[in-house]
Design a protein around this motif. Sequence first.
Motif, mmCIF file in Angstrom:
data_model
loop_
_atom_site.group_PDB
_atom_site.id
_atom_site.type_symbol
_atom_site.label_atom_id
_atom_site.label_comp_id
_atom_site.label_asym_id
_atom_site.label_seq_id
_atom_site.Cartn_x
_atom_site.Cartn_y
_atom_site.Cartn_z
ATOM 1 N N UNK A 274 -2.952 -3.354 -23.992
ATOM 2 C CA UNK A 274 -4.365 -2.676 -24.529
ATOM 3 C C UNK A 274 -5.314 -1.922 -23.348
ATOM 4 N N UNK A 275 -5.587 -3.620 -22.581
ATOM 5 C CA UNK A 275 -6.741 -2.629 -21.515
ATOM 6 C C UNK A 275 -6.652 -1.581 -20.631
ATOM 7 N N UNK A 276 -5.177 -1.851 -19.907
ATOM 8 C CA UNK A 276 -3.984 -1.589 -19.021
ATOM 9 C C UNK A 276 -4.291 0.023 -19.439
ATOM 10 N N UNK A 277 -3.067 -0.171 -20.916
ATOM 11 C CA UNK A 277 -3.091 1.754 -21.306
ATOM 12 C C UNK A 277 -4.402 2.497 -21.721
ATOM 13 N N UNK A 278 -5.328 1.934 -22.077
ATOM 14 C CA UNK A 278 -6.288 2.290 -21.602
ATOM 15 C C UNK A 278 -6.590 2.937 -20.605
ATOM 16 N N UNK A 279 -6.881 2.062 -19.594
ATOM 17 C CA UNK A 279 -7.268 2.680 -18.293
ATOM 18 C C UNK A 279 -5.986 3.313 -18.065
ATOM 19 N N UNK A 280 -5.358 3.750 -18.123
ATOM 20 C CA UNK A 280 -4.372 5.428 -17.423
ATOM 21 C C UNK A 280 -4.686 6.234 -18.506
ATOM 22 N N UNK A 281 -4.671 6.364 -19.950
ATOM 23 C CA UNK A 281 -5.272 7.423 -20.801
ATOM 24 C C UNK A 281 -6.568 7.437 -20.063
ATOM 25 N N UNK A 282 -8.021 7.040 -20.035
ATOM 26 C CA UNK A 282 -8.754 7.048 -19.166
ATOM 27 C C UNK A 282 -8.539 8.400 -17.696
ATOM 28 N N UNK A 283 -7.122 7.932 -17.071
ATOM 29 C CA UNK A 283 -7.139 8.317 -15.419
ATOM 30 C C UNK A 283 -7.841 7.503 -14.925
ATOM 31 N N UNK A 284 -8.314 6.180 -15.076
ATOM 32 C CA UNK A 284 -9.306 5.084 -14.078
ATOM 33 C C UNK A 284 -8.262 4.199 -13.693
ATOM 34 N N UNK A 285 -8.311 5.174 -11.702
ATOM 35 C CA UNK A 285 -7.388 4.354 -10.898
ATOM 36 C C UNK A 285 -8.644 3.650 -9.980
ATOM 37 N N UNK A 286 -8.332 2.041 -10.637
ATOM 38 C CA UNK A 286 -8.786 1.278 -9.935
ATOM 39 C C UNK A 286 -8.261 -0.444 -9.439
ATOM 40 N N UNK A 287 -7.592 0.690 -8.643
ATOM 41 C CA UNK A 287 -5.914 -0.579 -8.092
ATOM 42 C C UNK A 287 -6.432 0.217 -6.071
ATOM 43 N N UNK A 288 -6.612 -1.054 -5.486
ATOM 44 C CA UNK A 288 -7.134 -0.858 -3.718
ATOM 45 C C UNK A 288 -5.495 -0.925 -3.330
ATOM 46 N N UNK A 289 -4.600 -0.905 -4.185
ATOM 47 C CA UNK A 289 -3.278 -1.104 -3.656
ATOM 48 C C UNK A 289 -2.025 0.834 -3.523
ATOM 49 N N UNK A 290 -2.069 1.007 -1.923
ATOM 50 C CA UNK A 290 -0.826 2.195 -1.928
ATOM 51 C C UNK A 290 0.044 2.387 -2.218
ATOM 52 N N UNK A 291 0.109 2.681 -3.031
ATOM 53 C CA UNK A 291 1.650 2.821 -3.739
ATOM 54 C C UNK A 291 2.235 3.275 -2.655
ATOM 55 N N UNK A 292 3.894 2.785 -2.511
ATOM 56 C CA UNK A 292 5.087 3.103 -1.455
ATOM 57 C C UNK A 292 6.377 3.242 -1.819
ATOM 58 N N UNK A 293 6.861 4.539 -1.563
ATOM 59 C CA UNK A 293 8.582 4.687 -1.908
ATOM 60 C C UNK A 293 9.857 4.312 -0.561
ATOM 61 N N UNK A 294 8.629 3.711 0.239
ATOM 62 C CA UNK A 294 9.520 3.004 0.598
ATOM 63 C C UNK A 294 9.846 1.266 0.461
ATOM 64 N N UNK A 295 9.387 1.529 -0.576
ATOM 65 C CA UNK A 295 10.387 -0.265 -1.453
ATOM 66 C C UNK A 295 11.225 -0.402 -1.345
ATOM 67 N N UNK A 296 11.952 -1.356 -0.929
ATOM 68 C CA UNK A 296 13.207 -1.110 -2.007
ATOM 69 C C UNK A 296 13.768 -1.473 -3.257
ATOM 70 N N UNK A 297 14.497 -1.357 -3.952
ATOM 71 C CA UNK A 297 15.110 -1.578 -4.959
ATOM 72 C C UNK A 297 15.289 -3.008 -5.332
ATOM 73 N N UNK A 298 16.612 -3.875 -4.569
ATOM 74 C CA UNK A 298 17.278 -4.700 -4.126
ATOM 75 C C UNK A 298 16.797 -5.278 -2.560
ATOM 76 N N UNK A 299 16.008 -6.097 -2.449
ATOM 77 C CA UNK A 299 15.708 -7.208 -1.164
ATOM 78 C C UNK A 299 15.772 -8.175 -1.140
ATOM 79 N N UNK A 300 16.621 -9.230 0.024
ATOM 80 C CA UNK A 300 16.549 -10.444 -0.564
ATOM 81 C C UNK A 300 15.962 -11.085 0.692
#
Length: 608
Positions: A274-300
């Motif tokens: 509930x809180x995760x969805x509410x945060x997304x609906x309100x547009x609250x970006x309270x995450x210190x991590x920067x998402x990377x598009x280079x993160x692989x889908x599979x990695x051993x």
Amino acid sequence: MSRSPPNAIQLRSVGSQGTMASLPQPSAVQNPSSHSWASVCGSPPWGLSCLLALQHILVLASLLCASHLLLLQCLPAGGLSSSPAQLLASSLFSCGVSTALQTWMGSRLPLIQAPSLEFLIPGLVLTSQKLPLTTRTPGNSSLVLRLCGGPGCHGLELWNTSLREVSGAVVVSGLLQVMLGLFGGPGHLFPHCGPLVLAPSLVVAGLSAHREVALFCSAHWGLASLLILLMVVCSQHLGARLFPPHPWRRASTSSTHTHIPVFRLLSVLIPVACVWILSALLGLSITPWELSTEAPWFWLPHPAEWDWPLLTPRALAAGISMALAASTSSLGCYALCGQLLHLPSPPPHACSRGLSLEGLGSVLAGLLGSPMGTASSFPNVGTVSLLQAGSRRVAHLVGLLCVVLGLSPRLVQLFTTIPLPVLGGVLGVTQAVVLSTGFSSFHLADIDSGRNVFIVGFSIFMALLLPRWFREAPVLLSTGWSPLDVLLRSLLTEPIFLAGLLGFLLENTIPGTQLERGLGQGLPSSFTAQEVRMPQKSREKPAQEYELPFSIQNLCPCIPHPLRCLCPLPEDSGNEEGVPSEPGETADLLPGFGEQCPGSSREELRSQ
């Protein structure tokens, strides 16, 4: 023990086994809001088991992200040479392997392995960074982790060297824990740890994370308060509400259906969603991590992915501190989990196996480049108490999910989108449950005794005072030799280690009677006062929960004599003649209830 109303079927975890026991209904009407452990005969359905495992994954993810974030943001200035998702994936992979080994042939309790503050504090000391003196706003740029833009980033080499040194300390701590377990260290110490040793440790374990919880909740107190309120309402106020929309049929009956207390069993998943969805609906970006598009889908994950861990004298000193603190914390987790599941205190052989396999998990984590080792997770044990449900099947599913997620950094990156207030709220509620369980353990000893009052107060107060003093001291402790400085600073800022050490020394040096100390007659264990009131047969049946699987126990005669501490002694077995136990012998774990669950033999339980 408090019971639910007679028209409700109680849900009580039967400990680490996947089977559950049917309890007869009491004739008297009790308080409907009271909670108790219950269960129904047969394994829980796979759907419910998956939901319970998912909630443990969310708690594990909160601890994983919080510990890595607090450590990485304190490293020397510079960018990240790899995606944070890959660091989290390698740590999650090792947690999954360690959890599977722990529930299969370790302590055999449904304990989830996760990074903990016992690894974080020495890691912070090792990086020569003073612990923060005040709570900083998570929105501050100092808590934002950014990927390095190129090989020439300022401070990149220093950052990688510090991370490798912390990984080396994790490997050292794992090796020391393996040695402690193989040579029976827990078996020699645990009999001398009464309620006055373990209870203060649990209290301090619950209080020790309050600064980190406040740090994350301060990102948005509104969302954090809403999450905590929803968790309290679901687990406590609506915990006794039974719903029949999704009943399942018992394996041993033909027509009886069981109603599920949905809100209590999902008291983590529902509020977080509930809180995760509410945060997304309100547009609250309270995450210190920067998402990377280079993160692989599979990695051993494999050793030396970035570089081998760096072993230095300073890393050795930090590793010793990690091993001592993590071992103290894990022994407290074993006792707490056994108490919540109404099992006897873990026997020496179970503690030794559990500690050894936790050490293997830390060695694997360090070799994979993770700056955090693995240890039994207090927040996940608190989750077992909050949900009032726990079994080996759920723990096995958690281990499997962690391994699968650890193979995909892109999927693990989803955890980095969890808002900081959610991390703080989840950890705050689960740590509060651990704290309250520690207080409830004091009744096993004579708490009115002046001796016991002094031991409890002194252990808790000094364990909280010393780390605070060292954090705020204007001058750092300096002996002139850097490794010794790291060792002393690490140990003297570990609250759980200090509480356990002070409680152990005072409990075993100040004179007191067995009854005053809460120790039973000839039963040297942490919760013997409770066990003494149980019939002998009732103590023997749940004690079998700690035994090795039947196929592995047959290999015990082949184990060298110095390592026999890992196997149960003949007198520890519930069946000394060596014949198979009768069906249902381990089904009923509550004293006073004799109804057996058909179809659950000793061999079936051990084979899980």
